[in-house]
Scaffold this motif. Sequence first.
Motif, PDB file in Angstrom:
ATOM      1  N   SER A   1       0.713  -1.133   0.152  1.00  0.00           N
ATOM      2  CA  SER A   1      -0.111   0.011   0.081  1.00  0.00           C
ATOM      3  C   SER A   1       0.911   1.248   0.002  1.00  0.00           C
ATOM      4  O   SER A   1       0.312   2.336  -0.207  1.00  0.00           O
ATOM      5  N   ALA A   2       2.076   1.346   0.278  1.00  0.00           N
ATOM      6  CA  ALA A   2       3.159   2.285   0.349  1.00  0.00           C
ATOM      7  C   ALA A   2       4.419   1.744   0.085  1.00  0.00           C
ATOM      8  O   ALA A   2       4.798   0.682   0.844  1.00  0.00           O
ATOM      9  N   MET A   3       5.196   2.494  -0.463  1.00  0.00           N
ATOM     10  CA  MET A   3       6.745   2.192  -0.573  1.00  0.00           C
ATOM     11  C   MET A   3       7.714   3.370  -0.586  1.00  0.00           C
ATOM     12  O   MET A   3       7.311   4.405  -0.968  1.00  0.00           O
ATOM     13  N   ALA A   4       8.891   3.160  -0.303  1.00  0.00           N
ATOM     14  CA  ALA A   4       9.763   4.065  -0.522  1.00  0.00           C
ATOM     15  C   ALA A   4      11.303   3.631  -0.417  1.00  0.00           C
ATOM     16  O   ALA A   4      11.374   2.160  -0.167  1.00  0.00           O
ATOM     17  N   VAL A   5      12.394   4.332  -0.731  1.00  0.00           N
ATOM     18  CA  VAL A   5      13.742   3.836  -1.111  1.00  0.00           C
ATOM     19  C   VAL A   5      14.335   4.262   0.420  1.00  0.00           C
ATOM     20  O   VAL A   5      14.437   5.134   0.773  1.00  0.00           O
ATOM     21  N   MET A   6      15.309   3.171   1.210  1.00  0.00           N
ATOM     22  CA  MET A   6      16.024   3.391   2.081  1.00  0.00           C
ATOM     23  C   MET A   6      17.218   4.667   1.907  1.00  0.00           C
ATOM     24  O   MET A   6      17.755   4.669   0.797  1.00  0.00           O
ATOM     25  N   PRO A   7      17.626   5.128   2.750  1.00  0.00           N
ATOM     26  CA  PRO A   7      18.688   6.064   2.581  1.00  0.00           C
ATOM     27  C   PRO A   7      20.062   5.573   1.941  1.00  0.00           C
ATOM     28  O   PRO A   7      20.705   6.014   1.319  1.00  0.00           O
TER      29      PRO A   7
ATOM     30  N   ILE B   1       5.236   6.595   3.321  1.00  0.00           N
ATOM     31  CA  ILE B   1       6.165   6.210   4.214  1.00  0.00           C
ATOM     32  C   ILE B   1       7.486   7.232   3.723  1.00  0.00           C
ATOM     33  O   ILE B   1       7.535   7.563   2.771  1.00  0.00           O
ATOM     34  N   SER B   2       7.991   7.432   4.918  1.00  0.00           N
ATOM     35  CA  SER B   2       9.226   8.420   4.687  1.00  0.00           C
ATOM     36  C   SER B   2      10.506   8.301   5.741  1.00  0.00           C
ATOM     37  O   SER B   2      10.148   7.890   6.912  1.00  0.00           O
ATOM     38  N   ILE B   3      11.592   8.325   5.260  1.00  0.00           N
ATOM     39  CA  ILE B   3      12.896   8.119   6.197  1.00  0.00           C
ATOM     40  C   ILE B   3      13.731   9.264   6.135  1.00  0.00           C
ATOM     41  O   ILE B   3      13.740   9.874   4.886  1.00  0.00           O
ATOM     42  N   ASN B   4      14.160   9.527   7.226  1.00  0.00           N
ATOM     43  CA  ASN B   4      15.418  10.664   7.205  1.00  0.00           C
ATOM     44  C   ASN B   4      16.592  10.243   6.685  1.00  0.00           C
ATOM     45  O   ASN B   4      17.076   9.058   6.981  1.00  0.00           O
ATOM     46  N   GLN B   5      16.835  10.897   5.540  1.00  0.00           N
ATOM     47  CA  GLN B   5      18.094  10.355   4.584  1.00  0.00           C
ATOM     48  C   GLN B   5      19.319  10.656   5.318  1.00  0.00           C
ATOM     49  O   GLN B   5      20.475   9.905   4.947  1.00  0.00           O
ATOM     50  N   LYS B   6      19.388  11.273   6.524  1.00  0.00           N
ATOM     51  CA  LYS B   6      20.708  11.079   7.300  1.00  0.00           C
ATOM     52  C   LYS B   6      20.728  10.126   8.567  1.00  0.00           C
ATOM     53  O   LYS B   6      21.837   9.993   9.086  1.00  0.00           O
ATOM     54  N   ASP B   7      19.608   9.398   8.920  1.00  0.00           N
ATOM     55  CA  ASP B   7      19.272   8.608   9.756  1.00  0.00           C
ATOM     56  C   ASP B   7      18.173   7.569   9.479  1.00  0.00           C
ATOM     57  O   ASP B   7      17.248   8.092   9.606  1.00  0.00           O
TER      58      ASP B   7
END
Length: 309
Positions: free
Chosen positions: A222-228, A270-276
């Motif tokens: 249902s949701a996707m994102a790329v890891m940092p 979904i969102s991820i901190n690109q520095k952490d």
Amino acid sequence: MKKGIVLSVLSISLLLSACSSSGEAKLTSVKNGKKIEDIHGVGVANDGTTYVATHEGLFLTKDTGKSWNKVGSMDADLMGFNMRSDGTMLTSGHPGNKTNLPNPIGVLMSKDNGLNWDKVEYVGKIDFHVLTSYHHDPKVIYGLNQMGTGQYGAGIYRTTDGGKKWTKIEPNGLPNDLMKVYSLLVLPENKDTLLAGTEIGVMISKDGGRSWKMFDNTRLLSAMAVMPNGKDIIGYSMSNLVSGLMISQDSGQTWKSIGLDLGKDAASSISINQKDENQIAVSSYNTSLYVTKDGGKKWSNIIETGTLK
């Protein structure tokens, strides 16, 4: 696949720098307990700030929900919100009463965390419900137009130059009703390879969205994102065996659970901190927001069914 749950959950869901003066570009404190209508996207900035795109504009919290601010003065319905790997924001949607853009608002971009927005393309022509970009080159953008007629009808739209020139793609193999496509991701391996989370399973395209085939009919993403790290992908997976937030280190062929099973609800972005990589934010279809700072061991529910906690 939990088809009954999937259908019932997903049916729930289913300016501007050029237009705002610098005096309007500000943060305004809002009280905890405020009700918001719909979460259409979430973004985690490199400084740890969490942004939430809603039916009435953009909100942020710097302290895990203890306090909240409205970003800028716009009251637009921010659809297709996407925070790119370079920290810039993309959005689409519809203008509110205080926004002097035509309806729909097309593609807008912000380089200052939502304080001001620039027009990119399709203003007054298209409302993209899904926007995604290539992790290694954010100038490559795909937009999913699920509805529309004529020249600006339903389909996938792509640009490789940051929005100056777009190509409309008629996706062959995806469900005819593109409202049945819930997520879209450019895989980090190649700017022409995409995964789509659909009602019938996960589908893949290796030619920039033109042709699609079944990739995994055992789950819905249902949701996707790329890891940092620019290699792994993260998604919210729903299947007969297990549901929840999961990591894949092989472009979606296998998945490892990191928890956050939302039961009858499902993740919408979904969102991820690109520095952490341990700081992750997940919004859900029932207008809730979950955040973790330890990679998923412990989650905080900082928006619950539309209420800022």
